[in-house]
Motif scaffolding. Structure first.
Motif, PDB file in Angstrom:
ATOM      1  N   ILE A   1      49.217  31.368  33.082  1.00  0.00           N
ATOM      2  CA  ILE A   1      48.221  32.077  33.888  1.00  0.00           C
ATOM      3  C   ILE A   1      48.403  31.637  35.334  1.00  0.00           C
ATOM      4  CG2 ILE A   1      45.768  32.489  34.294  1.00  0.00           C
ATOM      5  CD1 ILE A   1      45.272  31.770  31.355  1.00  0.00           C
ATOM      6  N   ILE A   2      48.656  32.586  36.227  1.00  0.00           N
ATOM      7  CA  ILE A   2      48.854  32.302  37.643  1.00  0.00           C
ATOM      8  C   ILE A   2      47.551  32.600  38.376  1.00  0.00           C
ATOM      9  CG2 ILE A   2      50.242  32.732  39.695  1.00  0.00           C
ATOM     10  CD1 ILE A   2      51.922  31.709  37.448  1.00  0.00           C
ATOM     11  N   CYS A   3      46.941  31.559  38.955  1.00  0.00           N
ATOM     12  CA  CYS A   3      45.673  31.708  39.676  1.00  0.00           C
ATOM     13  C   CYS A   3      45.906  31.650  41.181  1.00  0.00           C
ATOM     14  CB  CYS A   3      44.704  30.603  39.289  1.00  0.00           C
ATOM     15  SG  CYS A   3      44.406  30.449  37.537  1.00  0.00           S
ATOM     16  N   GLU A   4      44.774  31.751  41.907  1.00  0.00           N
ATOM     17  CA  GLU A   4      44.868  31.736  43.362  1.00  0.00           C
ATOM     18  C   GLU A   4      44.519  30.371  43.955  1.00  0.00           C
ATOM     19  OE1 GLU A   4      43.187  34.671  46.801  1.00  0.00           O
ATOM     20  OE2 GLU A   4      43.734  35.570  44.883  1.00  0.00           O
ATOM     21  N   GLY A   5      43.709  29.570  43.241  1.00  0.00           N
ATOM     22  CA  GLY A   5      43.262  28.313  43.818  1.00  0.00           C
ATOM     23  C   GLY A   5      43.133  27.193  42.813  1.00  0.00           C
ATOM     24  N   PHE A   6      42.972  25.981  43.344  1.00  0.00           N
ATOM     25  CA  PHE A   6      42.875  24.795  42.491  1.00  0.00           C
ATOM     26  C   PHE A   6      41.689  24.872  41.529  1.00  0.00           C
ATOM     27  CE2 PHE A   6      44.527  23.190  46.687  1.00  0.00           C
ATOM     28  CZ  PHE A   6      45.839  23.048  46.280  1.00  0.00           C
ATOM     29  N   LEU A   7      40.527  25.301  42.044  1.00  0.00           N
ATOM     30  CA  LEU A   7      39.330  25.330  41.202  1.00  0.00           C
ATOM     31  C   LEU A   7      39.390  26.452  40.169  1.00  0.00           C
ATOM     32  CD1 LEU A   7      36.561  24.451  43.811  1.00  0.00           C
ATOM     33  CD2 LEU A   7      37.704  22.961  42.173  1.00  0.00           C
ATOM     34  N   ASP A   8      40.187  27.485  40.436  1.00  0.00           N
ATOM     35  CA  ASP A   8      40.406  28.515  39.412  1.00  0.00           C
ATOM     36  C   ASP A   8      41.118  27.897  38.206  1.00  0.00           C
ATOM     37  OD1 ASP A   8      39.321  30.354  41.181  1.00  0.00           O
ATOM     38  OD2 ASP A   8      41.269  30.944  41.976  1.00  0.00           O
ATOM     39  N   VAL A   9      42.115  27.077  38.499  1.00  0.00           N
ATOM     40  CA  VAL A   9      42.834  26.374  37.421  1.00  0.00           C
ATOM     41  C   VAL A   9      41.872  25.491  36.634  1.00  0.00           C
ATOM     42  CG1 VAL A   9      44.617  24.658  36.909  1.00  0.00           C
ATOM     43  CG2 VAL A   9      45.047  26.416  38.635  1.00  0.00           C
ATOM     44  N   ALA A  10      41.036  24.746  37.374  1.00  0.00           N
ATOM     45  CA  ALA A  10      40.064  23.868  36.713  1.00  0.00           C
ATOM     46  C   ALA A  10      39.085  24.667  35.864  1.00  0.00           C
ATOM     47  CB  ALA A  10      39.305  23.039  37.759  1.00  0.00           C
ATOM     48  N   GLY A  11      38.712  25.861  36.352  1.00  0.00           N
ATOM     49  CA  GLY A  11      37.817  26.719  35.584  1.00  0.00           C
ATOM     50  C   GLY A  11      38.443  27.167  34.282  1.00  0.00           C
ATOM     51  N   PHE A  12      39.683  27.609  34.334  1.00  0.00           N
ATOM     52  CA  PHE A  12      40.370  28.012  33.103  1.00  0.00           C
ATOM     53  C   PHE A  12      40.469  26.831  32.135  1.00  0.00           C
ATOM     54  CE2 PHE A  12      42.046  31.849  35.258  1.00  0.00           C
ATOM     55  CZ  PHE A  12      41.879  32.755  34.238  1.00  0.00           C
ATOM     56  N   GLU A  13      40.801  25.660  32.680  1.00  0.00           N
ATOM     57  CA  GLU A  13      40.961  24.494  31.810  1.00  0.00           C
ATOM     58  C   GLU A  13      39.636  24.099  31.164  1.00  0.00           C
ATOM     59  OE1 GLU A  13      42.398  19.910  32.378  1.00  0.00           O
ATOM     60  OE2 GLU A  13      43.667  21.482  33.197  1.00  0.00           O
ATOM     61  N   LYS A  14      38.544  24.242  31.915  1.00  0.00           N
ATOM     62  CA  LYS A  14      37.227  23.895  31.372  1.00  0.00           C
ATOM     63  C   LYS A  14      36.909  24.727  30.136  1.00  0.00           C
ATOM     64  CE  LYS A  14      32.299  23.723  32.610  1.00  0.00           C
ATOM     65  NZ  LYS A  14      32.054  22.304  32.375  1.00  0.00           N
ATOM     66  N   TRP A  15      37.370  25.977  30.129  1.00  0.00           N
ATOM     67  CA  TRP A  15      37.066  26.875  29.004  1.00  0.00           C
ATOM     68  C   TRP A  15      38.201  26.937  27.999  1.00  0.00           C
ATOM     69  CZ3 TRP A  15      32.308  26.744  29.690  1.00  0.00           C
ATOM     70  CH2 TRP A  15      31.706  26.942  30.925  1.00  0.00           C
TER      71      TRP A  15
ATOM     72  N   ASP B   1      36.124  34.827  40.998  1.00  0.00           N
ATOM     73  CA  ASP B   1      37.241  34.078  40.420  1.00  0.00           C
ATOM     74  C   ASP B   1      36.701  33.038  39.440  1.00  0.00           C
ATOM     75  OD1 ASP B   1      36.316  31.902  42.003  1.00  0.00           O
ATOM     76  OD2 ASP B   1      37.538  32.582  43.681  1.00  0.00           O
ATOM     77  N   MET B   2      37.619  32.322  38.792  1.00  0.00           N
ATOM     78  CA  MET B   2      37.204  31.311  37.822  1.00  0.00           C
ATOM     79  C   MET B   2      36.580  30.098  38.501  1.00  0.00           C
ATOM     80  SD  MET B   2      37.487  32.169  34.678  1.00  0.00           S
ATOM     81  CE  MET B   2      37.657  30.697  33.664  1.00  0.00           C
TER      82      MET B   2
ATOM     83  N   ALA C   1      29.459  28.772  33.560  1.00  0.00           N
ATOM     84  CA  ALA C   1      29.232  29.899  32.643  1.00  0.00           C
ATOM     85  C   ALA C   1      30.575  30.537  32.323  1.00  0.00           C
ATOM     86  CB  ALA C   1      28.303  30.922  33.289  1.00  0.00           C
ATOM     87  N   LYS C   2      30.956  30.506  31.064  1.00  0.00           N
ATOM     88  CA  LYS C   2      32.234  31.089  30.662  1.00  0.00           C
ATOM     89  C   LYS C   2      32.149  32.613  30.687  1.00  0.00           C
ATOM     90  CE  LYS C   2      35.642  31.224  26.920  1.00  0.00           C
ATOM     91  NZ  LYS C   2      35.975  30.763  25.558  1.00  0.00           N
ATOM     92  N   PRO C   3      32.960  33.263  31.522  1.00  0.00           N
ATOM     93  CA  PRO C   3      32.889  34.723  31.591  1.00  0.00           C
ATOM     94  C   PRO C   3      33.829  35.381  30.576  1.00  0.00           C
ATOM     95  CG  PRO C   3      34.368  33.901  33.271  1.00  0.00           C
ATOM     96  CD  PRO C   3      33.875  32.695  32.500  1.00  0.00           C
ATOM     97  N   PRO C   4      33.465  36.569  30.086  1.00  0.00           N
ATOM     98  CA  PRO C   4      34.416  37.311  29.252  1.00  0.00           C
ATOM     99  C   PRO C   4      35.648  37.676  30.091  1.00  0.00           C
ATOM    100  CG  PRO C   4      32.210  38.225  29.065  1.00  0.00           C
ATOM    101  CD  PRO C   4      32.175  37.265  30.213  1.00  0.00           C
TER     102      PRO C   4
END
Length: 521
Positions: free
Chosen positions: A245-259, A329-330, A338-341
């Motif tokens: 998964i290619i994201c735009e920012g560091f916190l997007d990566v952290a968001g994906f990892e959290k979920w 974004d994530m 909050a985990k989004p669909p």
């Protein structure tokens, strides 16, 4: 060269090392078996021979010794694999005089990183800020985040000259008062940093015209196109799931990892580049783009997909991930906890839909359609057929089909009435005419109706809950029964087609359009 490599090979315990790397194994006779960490599988096919100190996966066909395994798992070179094995075995490597010296900047960057991490531990305001952004203490440590101020640079100057620091991207004051994200190249080497401001710690920065993020300058060590942040941690998961998964920012990566999505990375200081594509091509994985859900993110996604599709060796194993809750974004999802669909669309479907959208003028859509056809001209047969089927959804409805619909409405003016009125009449007729009821049940489905409960009750012969239905709706006369069924089915298919198209399920939309065409012929 490493003088005592043979000694290391003779002394290492492959089972101990694999256990240290987190591999769960089960002894089967003289060998061990495990689920292969290099690909997804449900039945163990990864076999380890402890006495021969080798492994082989009968699922993906890969094999080798422990050094090869680390190279496959972490994407490091042979030297780095040897050093990691030696570290796990607490073995001191000996280098002879012919060993080429590595550029000194890598050692400087490593030492600077340790000092930056120590500095962050002494910054409670910064740690509180990161916690409010949704990062846990474990994530802060796992990502190796740090904090920069002049004391770190002064400490480095005690060991290295200023020129050496500048050569590896650490000029005086460049990162001061910024949260630092360590950057590693495709070989896993620390090559630079990205620094983000933290207003709660330094309020004076709020009124300054300074960039939100600063990255190391291009050098012999750092190249923006040679970095995907978090790749070193995500790589085993990328290989196992065959997806990145290619994201735009560091916190997007952290968001994906959290979920639970541990296969996310992000570009740093640049858009997705050809160099990124060439590297990911070697992994043979699905590339999923999840950029910000705004106009800039849409454009970046289209450019990235275009690069993949227009490459001399087209890479079409792509997808686009969208957040279904309207979040940008994530990173926002991480902030809100909050985990989004998530909605995933095939990359080609997304790309074609953007170029053929009704918002473009007709002449532009015609040009884009022609260009897309030319793009897939030399694609392999099955891939080409898939792309053509996607394009077929966007073709306008043939005039003859539109004429047939118009004639049907002209012959049966009642079809222009409220759709609920027509389905009510069909249900009322099903109640009193068993022959019509049998035909309707075989021709229609519950999903065609708004009055789903009533249709299901009639099919189950629960007539007691349908009292008054035949009084609310007038049953159909015999001559109108067959055309009404057909017209109602067409209306239902048209509604399903529109819904599938709007949510981006172009494959289903294409199938529904084919069914519509067959009914109208």
């Amino acid at each position: 060269m490493i003088a005592n490599l043979d000694t290391l090979k003779s002394q290492l315990d492959i089972i101990f090392i694999l256990e240290s790397l987190g591999l769960e194994m089960r002894r089967v006779g003289s060998v061990y078996s495990a689920l292969c960490p290099l690909h997804i599988e449900k039945t163990p096919s990864f076999i380890i021979h402890p006495f021969k100190k080798i492994w082989k996966c009968y699922g993906c066909g890969k094999s080798g010794d422990i050094f090869n395994f680390l190279q496959e798992l972490k994407g490091v070179d042979f030297k780095a694999a040897i050093e990691e094995v030696a570290k796990l075995c607490n073995f001191a490597l000996e280098y002879d005089h012919t060993t080429p010296q590595e550029w000194p900047g890598y050692a400087i960057l490593q030492q600077a990183h340790q000092l930056f991490k120590q500095a962050l531990e002494a910054e409670p305001i910064v740690l509180e800020y990161l916690a409010k952004r949704g990062l846990s203490e474990a994530q802060i440590q796992d990502y190796g985040l740090g904090y920069a101020h002049s004391s770190v640079h002064n400490a480095l100057l005690k060991h290295y000259p200023l020129q050496a620091l500048e050569e590896c991207g650490l000029p005086r004051g460049f990162f001061d008062w910024r949260i630092l994200y360590p950057l590693k190249d495709f070989k896993g080497r620390l090559c630079g940093f990205s620094g983000g401001i933290c207003i709660p710690r330094t309020p004076f920065q709020k009124d300054l015209q300074i960039p939100k993020y600063k990255n190391s300058k291009e050098s012999r060590y750092f190249s923006k196109s040679g970095v995907l942040w978090n790749l070193d941690r995500a790589r085993p998961h990328i290989i196992a799931h065959k997806q990145v998964i290619i994201c735009e920012g560091f916190l997007d990566v952290a968001g994906f990892e959290k979920w639970g999505y541990n296969n996310a990375v992000c570009c740093v200081g640049t858009a997705f580049t050809l160099q990124h594509l060439e590297f990911l091509r070697t992994l043979n994985v699905e590339i999923c783009f999840c950029f910000d859900q705004d106009s800039a993110g849409e454009q970046a996604t289209s450019r990235a997909l275009e690069m993949c599709f227009k490459h001399p060796q087209p890479y079409t194993h792509t997808a686009v991930i969208k957040l279904a809750e309207g979040l940008k974004d994530m990173g926002e999802a991480l902030l809100l906890s909050a985990k989004p669909p998530l909605l995933k669309t095939h990359g080609w479907k997304y790309y074609a839909r953007g170029l053929l959208a009704p918002s473009h003028p007709p002449h532009q859509r015609d040009t884009n359609y022609k260009n897309l056809l030319g793009l897939i001209k030399n694609y392999p047969p099955f891939l080409k057929d898939f792309c053509l089927s996607t394009l077929g959804v966007h073709k306008p409805i043939a005039p003859q089909i539109a004429q047939k619909v118009a004639k049907l409405h002209e012959a049966h003016p009642g079809l222009h009435a409220n759709p609920l009125w027509l389905e009510g009449r069909i249900l009322a007729t099903m109640l009193i005419d068993r022959g019509f009821c049998y035909t309707a049940k075989s021709f229609l489905s519950k999903e065609d109706f708004s009055l789903k409960a009533e249709f299901e009750a009639i099919c189950l012969e629960h007539f007691n809950v349908l009292a008054g239905l035949e009084k609310r709706f007038k049953p159909l006369e015999l001559p109108h029964q067959e055309p009404s069924l057909k017209a109602f089915k067409i209306q239902a298919l048209q509604a399903s087609f529109k819904e599938a198209f709007n949510r981006g399920d172009l494959q289903l939309a294409f199938l529904l359009q084919k069914k519509l065409s067959s009914m109208l012929n």
